[in-house]
Design an enzyme around this catalytic site. Structure first.
Site, PDB file in Angstrom:
ATOM      1  N   THR A 185     -37.441   1.760 -27.781  1.00 24.01           N
ATOM      2  CA  THR A 185     -36.745   0.554 -27.315  1.00 24.01           C
ATOM      3  C   THR A 185     -37.784  -0.316 -26.629  1.00 24.01           C
ATOM      4  OG1 THR A 185     -36.271   1.500 -25.167  1.00 24.01           O
ATOM      5  CG2 THR A 185     -34.614   1.820 -26.861  1.00 24.01           C
ATOM      6  N   GLU A 331     -30.517   3.140 -29.482  1.00 25.22           N
ATOM      7  CA  GLU A 331     -29.967   4.462 -29.153  1.00 25.22           C
ATOM      8  C   GLU A 331     -28.765   4.829 -30.019  1.00 25.22           C
ATOM      9  OE1 GLU A 331     -31.038   2.232 -27.043  1.00 25.22           O
ATOM     10  OE2 GLU A 331     -31.903   3.123 -25.235  1.00 25.22           O
ATOM     11  N   LYS A 441     -23.469 -12.818 -10.734  1.00 25.00           N
ATOM     12  CA  LYS A 441     -22.391 -12.534  -9.793  1.00 25.00           C
ATOM     13  C   LYS A 441     -22.310 -13.679  -8.802  1.00 25.00           C
ATOM     14  CE  LYS A 441     -20.393  -8.144  -8.676  1.00 25.00           C
ATOM     15  NZ  LYS A 441     -20.525  -6.798  -8.231  1.00 25.00           N
ATOM     16  N   TRP A 446     -17.839 -11.867 -11.462  1.00 28.75           N
ATOM     17  CA  TRP A 446     -18.758 -11.953 -12.587  1.00 28.75           C
ATOM     18  C   TRP A 446     -18.508 -13.178 -13.451  1.00 28.75           C
ATOM     19  CZ3 TRP A 446     -19.174  -6.274 -14.756  1.00 28.75           C
ATOM     20  CH2 TRP A 446     -19.883  -5.500 -13.823  1.00 28.75           C
TER      21      TRP A 446
HETATM   22  P1  ADP Z   1     -33.951  -4.305 -27.284  1.00 27.99           P
HETATM   23  O1  ADP Z   1     -33.115  -5.551 -27.257  1.00 27.99           O
HETATM   24  O2  ADP Z   1     -34.343  -3.831 -25.912  1.00 27.99           O
HETATM   25  O3  ADP Z   1     -34.991  -4.311 -28.308  1.00 27.99           O
HETATM   26  P2  ADP Z   1     -31.979  -3.021 -28.862  1.00 27.99           P
HETATM   27  O4  ADP Z   1     -32.435  -3.678 -30.074  1.00 27.99           O
HETATM   28  O5  ADP Z   1     -31.610  -1.605 -28.898  1.00 27.99           O
HETATM   29  O6  ADP Z   1     -33.017  -3.112 -27.743  1.00 27.99           O
HETATM   30  O7  ADP Z   1     -30.834  -3.925 -28.276  1.00 27.99           O
HETATM   31  C1  ADP Z   1     -29.583  -3.460 -27.952  1.00 27.99           C
HETATM   32  C2  ADP Z   1     -28.867  -4.464 -27.126  1.00 27.99           C
HETATM   33  O8  ADP Z   1     -28.730  -5.719 -27.802  1.00 27.99           O
HETATM   34  C3  ADP Z   1     -27.458  -4.075 -26.807  1.00 27.99           C
HETATM   35  O9  ADP Z   1     -27.408  -3.155 -25.738  1.00 27.99           O
HETATM   36  C4  ADP Z   1     -26.819  -5.410 -26.465  1.00 27.99           C
HETATM   37  O10 ADP Z   1     -27.106  -5.788 -25.141  1.00 27.99           O
HETATM   38  C5  ADP Z   1     -27.534  -6.339 -27.400  1.00 27.99           C
HETATM   39  N1  ADP Z   1     -26.702  -6.610 -28.565  1.00 27.99           N
HETATM   40  C6  ADP Z   1     -26.746  -6.025 -29.770  1.00 27.99           C
HETATM   41  N2  ADP Z   1     -25.851  -6.562 -30.601  1.00 27.99           N
HETATM   42  C7  ADP Z   1     -25.186  -7.515 -29.910  1.00 27.99           C
HETATM   43  C8  ADP Z   1     -24.131  -8.429 -30.200  1.00 27.99           C
HETATM   44  N3  ADP Z   1     -23.568  -8.504 -31.401  1.00 27.99           N
HETATM   45  N4  ADP Z   1     -23.717  -9.241 -29.213  1.00 27.99           N
HETATM   46  C9  ADP Z   1     -24.260  -9.199 -27.985  1.00 27.99           C
HETATM   47  N5  ADP Z   1     -25.267  -8.379 -27.656  1.00 27.99           N
HETATM   48  C10 ADP Z   1     -25.723  -7.551 -28.602  1.00 27.99           C
END
Ligand code: ADP
Length: 544
Positions: A185, A331, A441, A446
């Site tokens: 990640t 994950e 916040k 929120w």
């Molecule tokens: P990173 O962004 O750190 O590279 P990931 O690709 O695993 O890690 O990103 C996952 C995160 O992306 C999720 O926990 C969420 O916050 C965001 N995310 C993924 N899909 C969506 C979506 N359709 N709408 C909003 N947020 C999203």
């Protein structure tokens, strides 16, 4: 009493064997750095995967050891997906957009034995190599006549390596829980964490992704993964495609290039394309400017960040393309929820349908989810209560690579806390309101930055928008809207703020607007709120 059914292990090798026997002639088309367009079949890919497995033996890479790829989406990367996995080794897909120190960290953490990379990344690899003690072999993913003339490294040519090996290979019988892919990640805070997928999780994820209420994949589909193969295995799409025998089209390095995407879609008859919202902005802008169309395209899977209604509307109304809004994370392999309608929803009013479509969708069988409040109590599915989104399922990690036991994000019942804040409505549709670390916040309440951003980008003068919380004496935090304006159409600030009226509660409306030429993005192409907050750390809001 046990059932009397076969217990063949769920392995990627089974996907490969099936696809080779049943869909061998399905095509794989790629833009590559060394040839404008390359065509082959699944047959070719798996034949070369056997040669690759022999290469791994010759290089002394042992079972369970990791090899890294640093590459765009193309057929050679696909060969690595199958060849490395099915040989019982682990493919670590490295994101080239990470900072140099993160790249060094993850390659060393994974103890990569070999690094397979696109020629375009040679300067990057050369600059890192003396900090990568475990990497014994540097393989350039190209043919002999395209090899770089000189390099500070002892380089090996992929095609030469393959050409020297037989395409006979006895694939090992693997336990289904054997690791096959490793993806870190991006780690906005602290070091990146490695998610280690298994054959079993990969198969179940690929299987479920094909379901009608997920990607609805079938043999007649032509799949264009615009999500990088280094980003959660291109959302598993190469494996799902192989299950169905769908034709695969890879854009190589031309990921965010609207013109190349349009011409690939048109020429190859692409029906399904997958990517984060930003890449679709590039395609849609190109279609608008050029007047070109994407007639074969039936649906886009958009996830990784919230997909604004404007993108879905432009796809649907101008091009007849349905958007499948999806949510997931590294994950979760990544597919967690997909927004597909339920029975009866075709009768929804336009307004209700719009509110539904911006939600991230329903759980796919194999993933369960819940939202949890501050005291750890599960919250109701009423579309209003919001809390920490937790998930559990066959393709959710139970800890991180190299760490013993569950992580800090796993609770005692084995649920994984996603770091997202969400609501779930009575129909089971989940909606992300924020990432925990991006929550605003104000006066103890929120405000959803995602909802504000969705409204902001609906304004014709806005190309991209982000909302962050900035310090406020009375309310502790108030929202600030940061905007990249549309070409030649910088909107009036008051006008822009007035456009929120009636769409959100008055106290949600941002206190100020700032225009920037560009928003900072993370290595996976999402807006980096962390860097934006740093940029505006000293920002003084106008006094009330
Ligand atoms: P990173 O962004 O750190 O590279 P990931 O690709 O695993 O890690 O990103 C996952 C995160 O992306 C999720 O926990 C969420 O916050 C965001 N995310 C993924 N899909 C969506 C979506 N359709 N709408 C909003 N947020 C999203």
């Amino acid at each position: 009493m046990l059932g009397r059914m076969m217990t063949t292990p769920l392995t990627v090798s089974e996907i490969m064997h099936f696809a080779e026997r049943h869909h061998g002639n399905s095509e794989v088309v790629s833009i590559t750095a060394d040839r404008p367009l390359h065509r082959c079949t699944y047959h070719d890919v798996f034949r070369r995967a056997r040669q690759l497995a022999n290469v791994l033996e010759r290089l002394g890479v042992e079972r369970g050891q990791r090899v890294a790829s640093l590459a765009w989406n193309d057929y050679r990367h696909l060969e690595l997906y199958f060849g490395v996995s099915c040989a019982g080794r682990v493919l670590h897909t490295v994101n080239p957009r990470l900072f140099a120190e993160q790249l060094v960290y993850i390659i060393n953490h994974a103890a990569n034995r070999a690094l397979f990379f696109d020629i375009a990344f040679l300067p990057l690899v050369e600059s890192l190599a003396d900090k990568l003690p475990t990497v014994a072999t540097y393989v350039v993913l190209t043919s002999a006549d395209n090899m770089p003339e000189r390099s500070s490294l002892d380089l090996v040519c992929y095609e030469t390596l393959l050409g020297a090996e037989s395409d006979d290979y006895d694939w090992p019988q693997l336990d289904e829980n054997t690791a096959n892919m490793l993806c870190y990640t991006s780690g906005t805070t602290g070091n990146p964490k490695g998610v280690l997928y298994s054959h079993r999780s990969t198969v179940l994820h690929a299987y479920a992704s094909c379901l009608p209420d997920a990607l609805n994949l079938c043999n007649r589909d032509v799949v264009l993964p615009v999500v990088p193969m280094f980003h959660v295995n291109a959302w598993g799409s190469p494996f799902s495609a192989a299950i169905t025998g769908a034709k695969l089209v890879f854009p190589g390095p031309k990921m965010a290039d609207g013109e190349s995407l349009q011409s690939l879609i048109e020429a190859e008859g692409v029906t399904l394309a997958l990517g984060v919202p930003t890449v679709w902005l590039a395609l849609l802008a190109y279609l608008r400017d050029s007047g070109k169309t994407v007639p074969s395209l039936d649906r886009t899977v958009i996830g990784g960040a919230a997909c604004p209604l404007t993108i879905m509307d432009e796809f649907e109304q101008k091009h007849g393309v349905r958007t499948l809004h999806a949510w997931g994370m590294t994950e979760t392999s990544p597919v967690g929820t997909v927004n597909a309608p339920k029975r009866g929803m075709e009768k929804l009013s336009r307004e209700d349908n719009d509110s539904l479509r911006v939600k991230q969708g329903r759980g796919v069988f194999g993933i369960d989810m819940k939202i949890v409040g501050d005291e750890g109590k599960e919250l109701p599915w009423d579309g209003k209560a919001f809390g920490d989104l937790r998930v559990r399922g066959w393709w959710v990690c139970d800890g991180y690579f190299g760490q013993d036991g569950p992580s800090d994000s796993h609770d005692e019942d084995g649920w994984f806390s996603t770091g997202d804040v969400a609501t779930i409505d009575a129909n089971g549709y989940m909606q992300i309101t924020d990432r925990t670390k991006d929550v605003i916040k104000s006066g103890g309440e929120w405000i959803s930055s995602i909802e504000l951003e969705n409204h902001a980008v609906a304004h014709p003068g806005v190309r991209e928008a982000a909302v962050i919380g900035v310090r406020h004496e009375k309310w502790s935090e108030r929202p600030l809207l940061v905007v990249v304006s549309a070409d030649n159409a910088k909107p009036d600030k008051d006008d822009l703020l007035a456009s929120f009226k009636g769409k959100v509660a008055d106290w949600w409306i941002p206190d100020a607007v700032e225009f920037v030429d560009e928003l900072p993005h993370t290595a996976t192409g999402k807006i980096s709120k962390l860097r934006l907050r740093e940029q505006f750390a000293e920002y003084a809001l106008p006094s009330e």
